[in-house]
Write an enzyme that holds these catalytic residues in place. Structure first.
Site, short mmCIF file in Angstrom:
data_model
loop_
_atom_site.label_atom_id
_atom_site.label_comp_id
_atom_site.label_asym_id
_atom_site.label_seq_id
_atom_site.Cartn_x
_atom_site.Cartn_y
_atom_site.Cartn_z
N GLY A 163 13.09 -23.42 43.60
CA GLY A 163 13.29 -24.86 43.51
C GLY A 163 14.38 -25.28 42.55
N SER B 150 14.91 -20.30 46.65
CA SER B 150 16.07 -21.10 47.06
C SER B 150 16.88 -20.45 48.18
CB SER B 150 16.97 -21.43 45.86
OG SER B 150 16.27 -22.24 44.93
N GLU C 253 9.88 -13.44 44.79
CA GLU C 253 10.40 -14.76 44.44
C GLU C 253 10.72 -14.79 42.95
OE1 GLU C 253 9.06 -18.17 47.28
OE2 GLU C 253 7.41 -17.66 45.96
N ASN D 53 6.78 -22.63 53.16
CA ASN D 53 5.73 -23.08 52.25
C ASN D 53 5.97 -24.55 51.95
OD1 ASN D 53 3.88 -23.52 50.21
ND2 ASN D 53 4.99 -22.33 48.68
N LYS E 157 4.26 -26.48 50.18
CA LYS E 157 3.77 -26.86 48.85
C LYS E 157 2.95 -28.16 48.96
CE LYS E 157 7.45 -24.28 46.64
NZ LYS E 157 8.30 -24.12 45.45
N HIS F 160 1.44 -17.16 44.26
CA HIS F 160 2.70 -17.88 44.07
C HIS F 160 2.89 -18.19 42.59
CE1 HIS F 160 5.80 -20.98 44.34
NE2 HIS F 160 6.07 -20.51 45.55
N GLU G 28 3.76 -20.70 41.05
CA GLU G 28 3.20 -21.98 40.61
C GLU G 28 1.70 -21.87 40.38
OE1 GLU G 28 6.81 -24.07 43.06
OE2 GLU G 28 4.78 -24.14 43.89
#
Length: 252
Positions: A175, A213, A169, A8, A10, A98, A100
């Site tokens: 991250g 990660s 996730e 991904n 991003k 996701h 985010e």
């Protein structure tokens, strides 16, 4: 079942850096890998990456993916991109839900389920992302949260649930450099596997990826777990050597 390693990107990349990354991957994939591979790129670069795939034989093993999709099929939805448009651009995969998107765009479980349904309707494979926050984990609510998120997708998509890819996730690990231990990740994946088995007799077809990660140093241990069927990578997917190392670790 082959594992899936999906990158991904991003909101990263440029015409120049995208080309450099893809050409480095082409060089590193001179022999056919033992796993499936995808890159989920910003929508504006889908055409570029598709063109690079067509021009370089070594990239033919990499499937194209997008990072979001509208729940609507077409119409007056300025700024949205439909599933049919993504399919038209050569996509096979699209990430939905996701963390985010859930955090910054306030996407609900129901909306994520509708986006998965829109993707499935045109033959795209949605990579449905689920995971708990640090506060939820510390409160002992991990299982409750991920089961609720998956239940919404099962409820909306019914028997088609066997056509999705699921990505666990943990939000606190995305991250941050923190990673769930292989045992912690496996425990959650086992819960999700059981929930899928209760929903469909085709549950064995569903890949459950780990994100949060995953990197070149920890991928092999994570991918060795019985219910971890691949990885959804962030930063590691932007570095060709790291991406290739993780691909090499993803044996059947």
């Amino acid at each position: 079942m082959k594992k899936l390693i999906a990158g991904n990107w991003k909101m990263n990349g440029s015409l120049a850096t995208n080309e450099a990354l893809m050409l480095a991957l082409a060089q590193g994939l001179s022999t056919r890998p033992d796993c499936d591979i995808a890159v989920c790129v910003p929508a504006i670069y889908l055409a570029q990456v598709q063109a690079l795939k067509s021009a370089h034989l070594g990239l033919s093993v990499i499937e194209l993916g997008a990072q979001d999709v509208s729940a609507q099929a077409a119409g007056a939805y300025t700024g949205e991109v439909s599933a049919a448009m993504l399919k038209d651009m050569g996509c096979r995969y699209v990430t939905v839900g996701h963390s985010e998107r859930r955090q910054y765009h306030f996407e609900t479980d129901a909306l994520v389920a509708d986006k998965a349904k829109a993707a499935l309707a045109v033959g795209l494979t949605p990579i449905v992302c689920i995971g708990e926050t640090l506060a939820e984990r510390e409160a002992g609510r991990t299982e409750e949260v991920v089961k609720r998120q998956l239940a919404a997708v099962i409820h909306t998509n019914g028997h088609c649930i066997s056509e999705i890819v699921l990505a666990y996730e943990p939000v606190w690990a995305i991250g941050t450099g923190k990673t769930a231990s292989p045992e912690e990740a496996q425990a959650v994946h086992a819960v999700l596997r059981a929930q899928l088995k209760a929903a469909t007799d085709q549950s064995a077809r569903v890949k459950i990826l780990y994100g949060g990660s995953m990197n070149a140093a920890n991928a092999a241990l994570l991918l060795a777990q019985p219910d971890i069927d691949g990885g959804l990578l962030g930063g590691a997917a932007l570095k060709a050597p790291d991406f290739l190392t993780i691909i090499a670790a993803a044996h059947v």
